[in-house]
Every structure is written in C-alpha cells, then in structure tokens.
Design an enzyme around this catalytic site. Structure first.
Site, PDB file in Angstrom:
ATOM      1  N   SER A  52      11.172  15.697  55.202  1.00 21.69           N
ATOM      2  CA  SER A  52      11.378  15.732  56.601  1.00 21.69           C
ATOM      3  C   SER A  52      10.790  16.772  57.224  1.00 21.69           C
ATOM      4  O   SER A  52      10.137  16.877  58.384  1.00 21.69           O
ATOM      5  CB  SER A  52      12.993  15.777  56.886  1.00 21.69           C
ATOM      6  N   HIS A 103      18.500  22.403  60.688  1.00 18.49           N
ATOM      7  CA  HIS A 103      18.027  21.441  59.426  1.00 18.49           C
ATOM      8  C   HIS A 103      16.613  21.129  59.731  1.00 18.49           C
ATOM      9  O   HIS A 103      15.818  21.529  60.756  1.00 18.49           O
ATOM     10  CB  HIS A 103      18.985  20.371  59.519  1.00 18.49           C
ATOM     11  N   HIS A 251      20.147   8.200  51.500  1.00 24.15           N
ATOM     12  CA  HIS A 251      20.268   9.096  50.091  1.00 24.15           C
ATOM     13  C   HIS A 251      21.391   8.765  49.260  1.00 24.15           C
ATOM     14  O   HIS A 251      21.084   8.777  48.040  1.00 24.15           O
ATOM     15  CB  HIS A 251      20.286  10.395  50.442  1.00 24.15           C
TER      16      HIS A 251
END
Length: 454
Positions: A52, A103, A251
């Site tokens: 990401s 994040h 995930h």
C-alpha cells in the site's frame, strides 16, 4: 478514493450477495459498477506485487518507488505530493480513513519516510510540524495512540512527544468521540480539524457500534461539507478517502467481514456521488492500490459459489479471536462449538477437526486463528483464497464529475497522480524542492512489520 485491497472479484462478491439476498435481477449493478471507466495497473518499482505504501506514493507523488516507501523516491528523497501541492496553492486538504490516520495510504499523501512503520514520525509530519504548517486541514480516522506521549496510558509511541498537544497548539480543533462528531455543524465548523475515533484502526463495519464510532460514509459526508464550507474563498479542496479495512479482512481471508467493508465503501461512494450532484464542479476518481487475498468465487469440483453462506456471520474473525483470548483454555472447545460456530458464524455442521483447529490456533498466532475462522465460512460459500497477502492483478478505475470524461482505459498507477495534478492545476516539483531537507528516518526506529498491516 482508494479502496484498499479491493479487486474485481471483490466487487462481484458483494454484488452477487446483494442480488441473492434481495432477489434482484441480473441487470442490477452497484453504484461503483455504474462509474467504471477502466482499470489501474498496480506494480511498484521493486515488485510486480505492490504494497500500500508504494502504491499510494504512486498516486500521491506520481513516481514508482519501492515497497514500504511513503512519499519518497527510489533514492529515499522526499517527493512532493498532490495534497501538499494543493495546500501550497490555497486548497483545503483532507485525509479520511478507517485505518490509523498514520497508516501507509493516508501517510503517503502527507508524509515522507523510508519505512511505512515509522508512524510516530508520520504523525508529526501529517499535522505539518516540520516544513509545511497545518499541512492537512481535516483528519478523520483512527490511530490516536500515535499522537499521545508514551507517558499517557493510551499511547503506543516510544517517545514522550505529545503530538496531540502540538496539534492543539497549532490550532486544530480536536474530537475523539461519536457524540463530539455528531455535534459538528458542517456550516460553522472551522479548520483545521482532527477527529481520531479509535486508538488503533477503527472497527470493522460488521463489529462497529454506531454510538461509538462514525461510519466511513458519515465521516465522508461531514468531511466533504466541512471542507467545502471552509474553501469558499479559495480554489477548493482536495481530499483522499480510504476504505482501508477491505484489505485487512482479505488478509485474514475473512469473506463476510470483507463483504461488509465493501458495502460500507459503496455507501461512501453514494455519499460522494450525491455531493458532486450538488456541487458539479467537483471530480471523484476512485481506484484501489492492489488486490488482496487472491479471491476466487468458486472452488473445485463445483462450478458454483454460495453468497448465502455469508449472511449469518455476525462478527469479524479478528474480534472472535480476540474474545477467545479471554476464554479459559479449558473452556474453549465448548465456546467454539456452542457459540462461535452456530451463533457468530451461522454454521451448524462444524466438524470436530474444524473446532479443534480453531481452538489450537487461539493459543498460537492471532492471524492463524483469524484465517481458520475465515476459511470455515469460505469453504461453505465455495470461496477460494490464493494468499494471505497481495496479488499483482489490475484493479478497477472509477470516476464521476467534472473533467472525468477523458479517464477511459488502462492506466499505470502513476498516471492517476498525473490526472489529479492537472485537474487541480498544481505542480509537485516546487514542493519536492521545499522538502529537500525533510527528515525521512525516525530516530531509534525498531525495524519490524506487523503482518496484518501490510
């Protein structure tokens, strides 16, 4: 808009589920389907399978970098982002996510670090405590623990820097509760504004308490209107919106949780669509950083998959495994067989091996526990997963609003940045020069990665 970890099979999964549950005809499409204009190619500089951080850096800076890179080039130099360039030109700026606000994806639009896990430094950079003051005008998401000094009981920082206090000194209005969020008046609330509603990531939609945390669509509805009301005397606003936890459920190979995150993202797209209808000088571009899980609808030997198997699931695999840690070991077989399978997962034909596998996993690694639960649901839905990580396939590209008619076809992820910068009339080059001396390494950083955060 970035739907993290969301591939075309995920869109099909959610569409088929809604159709199946509601008896809708085959021609029905989701709000996202109706905005499909092409596809995005996802590779990073270091791999055909991106993470990401590198993907969001491609979107924000218009450069391909290495996996783990946040807002930096392949030689670890800061690259100006479209958000920073917009800020320099007078636009109001925003980041909205269901992950920690530090994040990888939101970070890549407002921070510059050589390792995505340097989130303590990211927190400082996002509020503009270094080169660019008050860089992000509106921040909505989770991750408050990274803004509190290590002396605070709610902190997850390793130092005693009070980023929350620094932000307040820099003029940010700060909120942390759903009640405070609900009380915000979109017409009178002034920027900068920071709303962090969870210590870590915000809750999965399937687990979310509506009186404790706002949904993604609620944050976006309010965020868009606050940004708009505060940008009347300027060129406008730029905001990055992330449906972050679509990826995290994938995930875990947790199909029901994945489904609920997708539907929540659809609701958010609808909110943006309505905003654009009321403000037709606005453009939305939506895509994904990558696909996660290698989701397959149908497994050997049958040519079939069964959406109905996802309907009775009441909790995420993550929350179930977390709860199991508090159940005495000697009681876990009874808990799994009597509560987890029949009540929380809607499964009444669990085998003894399935029960024991989850019980054993509950005393081992949390991710193994989550995947065993996800696989039990997947098996009954005839859903397959090729990995617990990312894959390298193309993802959907969606667009709506002013100036998006030319977005048609297959694009490299860096070309999305090109489109946004041209649309906004901004240049990232001068920002890159301004950031030349930006600190990109967190002092005393412990190099590690949390697998579920990739």
């Amino acid at each position: 808009m970035i739907s993290d970890g969301f591939g075309t099979s995920s869109e099909t999964l959610a569409r088929d589920f809604i159709r199946s549950e509601n008896g809708i005809e085959n021609s029905w499409v989701s709000v996202l389907d109706g905005l499909l204009v092409g596809s995005t190619r996802t590779s990073s500089n270091s791999s055909f399978v991106t993470d990401s951080a590198a993907a969001a850096t491609a979107f924000s800076c218009g450069v391909k970098s290495f996996n783990g890179a946040v807002g930096i080039t392949t030689d670890s130099k800061p690259c100006g982002t479209v958000l920073e360039a917009a800020k320099a030109k007078g636009y109001k700026t925003g980041l909205i996510t269901t992950a920690r606000i530090t994040h990888a994806t939101p970070a890549a639009f407002a921070a510059h670090v050589v390792n995505r896990n340097m989130e303590e430094l990211v927190a400082l950079q996002e509020i503009g405590n270094n080169t660019i003051q008050n860089k992000v005008d509106l921040l909505f998401g989770g991750g408050k623990c990274l803004f509190l000094p290590s002396t605070d009981a709610g902190s997850c920082r390793t130092d005693d820097i009070d980023v929350w206090g620094i932000a307040r000194s820099n003029g940010y209005t700060q909120i942390s509760s759903k009640a405070e969020f609900d009380s915000l008046n979109v017409n009178t609330t002034k920027l900068p504004l920071m709303g962090l509603f969870a210590s870590e990531h915000m809750s999965y939609e399937i687990d979310r308490s509506a009186d404790q945390e706002p949904s993604l669509s609620e944050m976006v509805y309010k965020g868009l209107n606050v940004l708009n009301s505060n940008s009347q005397n300027g060129p406008g606003f730029f905001v990055m919106i992330e449906g972050a936890r679509i990826d995290m459920a994938a995930h875990d190979n947790d199909p029901a949780t994945h489904l609920h995150e997708i539907v929540a993202y659809w609701e958010t797209v609808t909110a943006v669509h309505k905003f654009i209808d009321m403000h037709p000088d606005t453009a939305m571009v939506a895509t994904s950083d990558h696909e996660t899980g290698g989701l397959t609808l149908g497994i050997d030997p049958d040519y079939a998959w069964y959406p109905r198997a996802l309907a009775p699931v009441k909790r995420s695999a993550a929350s179930i495994c977390s709860d199991m840690k508090h159940v005495p070991v000697q009681n876990r077989v009874e808990f799994v067989s009597g509560i987890v399978f029949p009540y929380l997962m809607g499964i009444n034909d669990a085998s003894q091996e399935e029960i024991l596998s989850i019980v054993r996993a509950s005393s081992m690694d949390s991710q193994i526990c989550r995947r065993f639960i996800g696989q039990a649901v997947s098996a009954r839905a005839h859903i397959g997963w090729t990995t617990g990580g990312h894959t390298g396939g193309d993802v959907g590209l969606y667009a709506y609003g002013a100036g998006t008619s030319d977005l048609r076809g297959s694009y490299e992820n860096v070309q999305i940045s090109d489109y946004m910068s041209k649309y906004l009339g901004v240049d990232m080059g001068p920002v890159s020069k301004l950031l030349a001396n930006e600190v990109v390494r967190q002092p005393n950083f412990p190099y590690h990665q949390r697998v579920d955060d990739l």
